[in-house]
Design an enzyme around this catalytic site. Structure first.
Site: not given
Ligand SMILES: O=C(O)c1ccccc1NCC(=O)[C@H](O)[C@H](O)COP(=O)(O)O
Length: 425
Positions: A208, A210, A271, A320, A342, A378-379
């Site tokens: 990502e 970001k 995204k 998602e 997620n 994800e995340s």
């Molecule tokens: O990341 C946030 O704070 C967030 C807040 C509100 C809505 C969506 C959000 N993020 C989108 C995502 O889920 C992440 O960008 C993506 O899955 C990557 O996650 P990470 O590896 O933890 O940065």
């Protein structure tokens, strides 16, 4: 029985008359703009059900209910005073605009009801109109639970709604459709994930791009999207995810377009918080190969409709989910090939990679395998152990932002994440 004096206790209004009819009646008296109407403060919970509202005339006593309300009186006075010096009667252009606003408001309320019936807590629009607004000395809408977002995801969606309406005014769908002729061809997003998984034996990586997020703030100050994208590709990413939301993630469609034009070969996920099919066309002409559809925001019918448009446009859709109910809804929709779990709760920011495991256990995991759906974790993925954990749970791809974008060399961040150089596998 209708409580004439106190609107906040009139929970049975819905069975007695149609609020929308009342709104139209008040508008036809030329006393109100939408701002004035919204300050009547009819709470969301007291709105009538649009599916069951009766078509009846309004008995005079019920109209008086609003006339007697002190809030109502203030609204009338404020509106009239703020119109001082201007024509009291709206021009026909203005009344068309107002009628459209009322219609839009009604549609928004209807969407909220449909969504709620599917367990969706995110309301598409503020039930009592946008929050706090000042006109001259008058504050037309007091902040209340009907116009204050309940959480960050709802706030993002409400902002997106306004943003998309403005964008649509500037570039109507017809214009976007014409621009499709010059859009670059789409690349196979899902195919790239499958190929990476087969080649490495590890989950295919969606890396990502970001810069910031509501939960973490700025992730990287020296943010060059094209350089980061190239480093990800060199480091073995199968696909890239590019944040395009400006307000909350400091992303942009310019970033998406620039990455595409720079010759990066990895297929690109736009995204974005998609709430309107118009955005699919916009993403497509800006160079996206895939889009994100969030089940916490979109009712089933919207997902079905958007999946169809995606297919027409050659876009892949990553749908998602975050909990069992969303997952079951999405599993019931035909034509879905890619589902993301997620691990971040977008309402509370809580991250738990155990969510991926929990959702893929038992019957749901079986359905996924039968339907040959690619699952994406994800995340919140930071270490080789995290990757192994979600892979064991059943994912064939992962979507990772923070842990790799923060590294001075994001490509090196990828090998740290997987515990090896995945370009060599
Ligand atoms: O990341 C946030 O704070 C967030 C807040 C509100 C809505 C969506 C959000 N993020 C989108 C995502 O889920 C992440 O960008 C993506 O899955 C990557 O996650 P990470 O590896 O933890 O940065």
């Amino acid at each position: 029985m209708l409580e004439p004096e106190n609107p906040s206790t009139s929970s049975n209004i819905g069975t007695e008359f149609s609020v929308s009819f009342l709104l139209l009646l008040l508008r036809s008296l030329s006393l109100f703009s939408m701002e004035g109407l919204a300050s009547l403060k009819v709470p969301f919970q007291t709105l009538p059900s649009f599916s069951s509202r009766p078509i009846t005339s309004i008995p005079p006593a019920q109209v008086n209910f609003y006339k007697k309300s002190s809030l109502f009186t203030f609204s009338v006075r404020a509106q009239m005073e703020s119109n001082e010096g201007s024509a009291a009667v709206a021009t026909s252009g203005e009344s068309v605009t107002e009628a459209l606003k009322i219609k839009e408001w009604e549609v928004g309320m209807f969407q909220n009801e449909v969504a709620a019936s599917q367990g969706i807590r995110i309301r598409r629009r503020p039930p009592t109109g946008p929050p706090l607004h000042y006109v001259g000395p008058f504050q037309f809408r007091l902040q209340n639970e009907g116009n204050t977002p309940q959480n960050i995801l709802e706030e993002i969606v409400w902002n997106k709604d306004t943003e998309v309406s403005h964008l649509k005014e500037r570039r109507p769908l017809g214009v976007l459709k014409k621009a499709l002729a010059n859009a670059p061809p789409t690349r196979d997003f899902i195919g790239a994930l499958r190929a990476a998984n087969e080649r490495t034996g590890l989950p295919g990586l969606i890396a990502e791009v970001k810069k910031a997020s509501p939960s973490r703030g700025i992730l990287r100050e020296d943010f060059d999207p094209v350089e980061i994208a190239k480093a990800y590709e060199k480091g073995g990413a199968a696909c890239l995810s590019v944040l395009t939301d400006e307000k909350y993630f400091k992303g942009s469609f310019e970033n998406l377009e620039a990455i595409r034009k720079a010759g990066v070969k990895c297929p690109l996920l736009c995204k974005e918080f998609i709430i309107d099919a118009w955005q699919l066309y916009y993403a497509r002409i800006k160079g996206a190969d895939a889009v994100l559809l969030i089940a916490a925001v979109l009712p089933d019918l919207d997902i079905k409709y958007m999946i169809k448009i995606c297919k027409l446009l050659g876009l892949s859709a990553l749908v998602e989910v975050h909990d069992e109910r969303e997952f079951d809804r999405v599993l019931g929709i035909e034509g879905i090939e890619l589902i993301g779990i997620n691990n971040r709760n977008l309402e509370t920011f809580e991250v738990d990679i155990g969510i991926t495991k929990k959702l893929l256990e038992g019957e749901r995991g079986k359905i996924i395998r039968e339907k040959n759906i690619i699952m994406v974790g994800e995340s919140g993925l930071f270490t080789p152990d995290d990757i192994a954990y979600v892979q064991e749970a059943g994912v064939k791809a992962v979507l990772v932002g923070e842990s790799i974008v923060k590294q001075s060399d994001p490509g090196k961040g990828i090998s740290n994440l997987f515990g090896k150089d995945i370009t060599l596998s």
